[in-house]
Design an enzyme around this catalytic site. Structure first.
Site, PDB file in Angstrom:
ATOM      1  N   GLU A   1      -9.582 -10.721  -7.832  1.00  0.00           N
ATOM      2  CA  GLU A   1      -8.638  -9.603  -7.686  1.00  0.00           C
ATOM      3  C   GLU A   1      -7.446  -9.748  -8.640  1.00  0.00           C
ATOM      4  O   GLU A   1      -7.008  -8.766  -9.246  1.00  0.00           O
ATOM      5  CB  GLU A   1      -8.185  -9.506  -6.226  1.00  0.00           C
TER       6      GLU A   1
ATOM      7  N   PHE B   1     -15.253   4.623   6.876  1.00  0.00           N
ATOM      8  CA  PHE B   1     -13.881   4.915   6.457  1.00  0.00           C
ATOM      9  C   PHE B   1     -13.658   4.785   4.948  1.00  0.00           C
ATOM     10  O   PHE B   1     -12.540   4.932   4.459  1.00  0.00           O
ATOM     11  CB  PHE B   1     -12.883   4.020   7.211  1.00  0.00           C
TER      12      PHE B   1
ATOM     13  N   ARG C   1      -2.339 -14.057   4.668  1.00  0.00           N
ATOM     14  CA  ARG C   1      -3.073 -13.352   5.736  1.00  0.00           C
ATOM     15  C   ARG C   1      -2.291 -13.449   7.044  1.00  0.00           C
ATOM     16  O   ARG C   1      -2.220 -12.501   7.810  1.00  0.00           O
ATOM     17  CB  ARG C   1      -4.473 -13.949   5.911  1.00  0.00           C
TER      18      ARG C   1
ATOM     19  N   LYS D   1       0.815  -1.215   0.000  1.00  0.00           N
ATOM     20  CA  LYS D   1       0.000   0.000   0.000  1.00  0.00           C
ATOM     21  C   LYS D   1       0.856   1.276   0.000  1.00  0.00           C
ATOM     22  O   LYS D   1       2.065   1.224   0.276  1.00  0.00           O
ATOM     23  CB  LYS D   1      -0.937  -0.029   1.212  1.00  0.00           C
TER      24      LYS D   1
ATOM     25  N   HIS E   1      -2.246  -5.436   1.611  1.00  0.00           N
ATOM     26  CA  HIS E   1      -3.535  -6.097   1.385  1.00  0.00           C
ATOM     27  C   HIS E   1      -3.268  -7.525   0.970  1.00  0.00           C
ATOM     28  O   HIS E   1      -2.350  -7.782   0.198  1.00  0.00           O
ATOM     29  CB  HIS E   1      -4.339  -5.419   0.259  1.00  0.00           C
TER      30      HIS E   1
ATOM     31  N   ARG F   1       2.369  -6.150   9.172  1.00  0.00           N
ATOM     32  CA  ARG F   1       1.677  -5.003   9.777  1.00  0.00           C
ATOM     33  C   ARG F   1       2.280  -4.621  11.124  1.00  0.00           C
ATOM     34  O   ARG F   1       2.351  -3.443  11.467  1.00  0.00           O
ATOM     35  CB  ARG F   1       0.180  -5.294   9.852  1.00  0.00           C
TER      36      ARG F   1
ATOM     37  N   ASN G   1      -2.048   0.521   6.664  1.00  0.00           N
ATOM     38  CA  ASN G   1      -1.542  -0.733   7.218  1.00  0.00           C
ATOM     39  C   ASN G   1      -0.713  -1.563   6.239  1.00  0.00           C
ATOM     40  O   ASN G   1      -0.603  -2.775   6.366  1.00  0.00           O
ATOM     41  CB  ASN G   1      -2.690  -1.544   7.836  1.00  0.00           C
TER      42      ASN G   1
ATOM     43  N   THR H   1      -5.506  -6.641  10.856  1.00  0.00           N
ATOM     44  CA  THR H   1      -5.775  -5.372  10.156  1.00  0.00           C
ATOM     45  C   THR H   1      -5.222  -4.184  10.940  1.00  0.00           C
ATOM     46  O   THR H   1      -4.593  -3.290  10.358  1.00  0.00           O
ATOM     47  CB  THR H   1      -7.300  -5.196   9.981  1.00  0.00           C
TER      48      THR H   1
ATOM     49  N   TYR I   1     -12.356  -1.900  -3.430  1.00  0.00           N
ATOM     50  CA  TYR I   1     -12.854  -1.932  -2.047  1.00  0.00           C
ATOM     51  C   TYR I   1     -14.372  -1.732  -1.989  1.00  0.00           C
ATOM     52  O   TYR I   1     -14.910  -1.314  -0.964  1.00  0.00           O
ATOM     53  CB  TYR I   1     -12.126  -0.893  -1.197  1.00  0.00           C
TER      54      TYR I   1
END
Ligand code: ATP
Ligand code: MG
Length: 137
Positions: A126, A57, A85, A9, A115, A102, A112, A91, A49
């Site tokens: 995706e 948010f 993950r 990100k 993804h 993270r 964070n 998160t 998203y």
């Protein structure tokens, strides 16, 4: 072997953390089988998203995701979706386990750093949004 979709990100690309995050990914036994650096359009970010569009948010999340270039990736490995993950961590970095991306790099629950797809079905959707089949090797 399974494939998952990953994004490094804007908070991370801005701080030159692409290589450090890739090292964490590779150390975890996941192979980066496709990768490119792109600037998302607002429409692409809103689509990506879309599941969160009613959340408070959402606007902030979209603004953040288009604020700087991101690195999109396809990762391959055993149980890649769940494995990545785990490598990313929770998160909210305050809840992320030691050694996760993270925990090590994220700034906040919004910024964070990474993804990762949350299911095999979403991974396939995706990946297809960003890569042609012949770009994944
Ligand atoms: P991602 O989908 O990015 O992999 P995730 O699956 O861990 O993250 P989601 O619940 O899908 O978490 O939220 C998507 C993203 O929205 C988060 O990664 C984060 O950047 C942002 N986000 C989630 N909750 C908040 C919040 N309370 N405030 C600000 N941003 C948030
Ligand atoms: Mg998610």
């Amino acid at each position: 072997l399974e494939r998952t979709f990953s994004i490094i990100k804007p908070d991370a690309t801005r701080r030159n953390l692409t290589g450090a995050i890739n090292a964490t990914i590779e150390k975890a036994g996941l192979r980066i089988v496709a990768q490119k650096r792109i600037l998302l359009t607002r429409a692409q970010a809103e689509t990506f998203y879309g599941v969160h569009k009613e959340r408070p948010f959402f606007g902030e999340l979209v603004d953040f995701m288009i604020s700087e270039p991101i690195v999109v990736q396809v990762l391959e490995g055993e149980n890649a979706v769940a494995a990545y993950r785990e490598v990313m961590g929770a998160t909210n970095p305050a809840n992320a386990a030691e050694g996760t991306i993270r925990k090590e790099f994220a700034l906040s629950v919004g910024e964070n750093s990474a993804h990762g797809s949350d299911s095999l079905e979403n991974a396939q959707i995706e990946i297809a949004q960003f890569f042609a089949g012949n770009e994944i090797v």
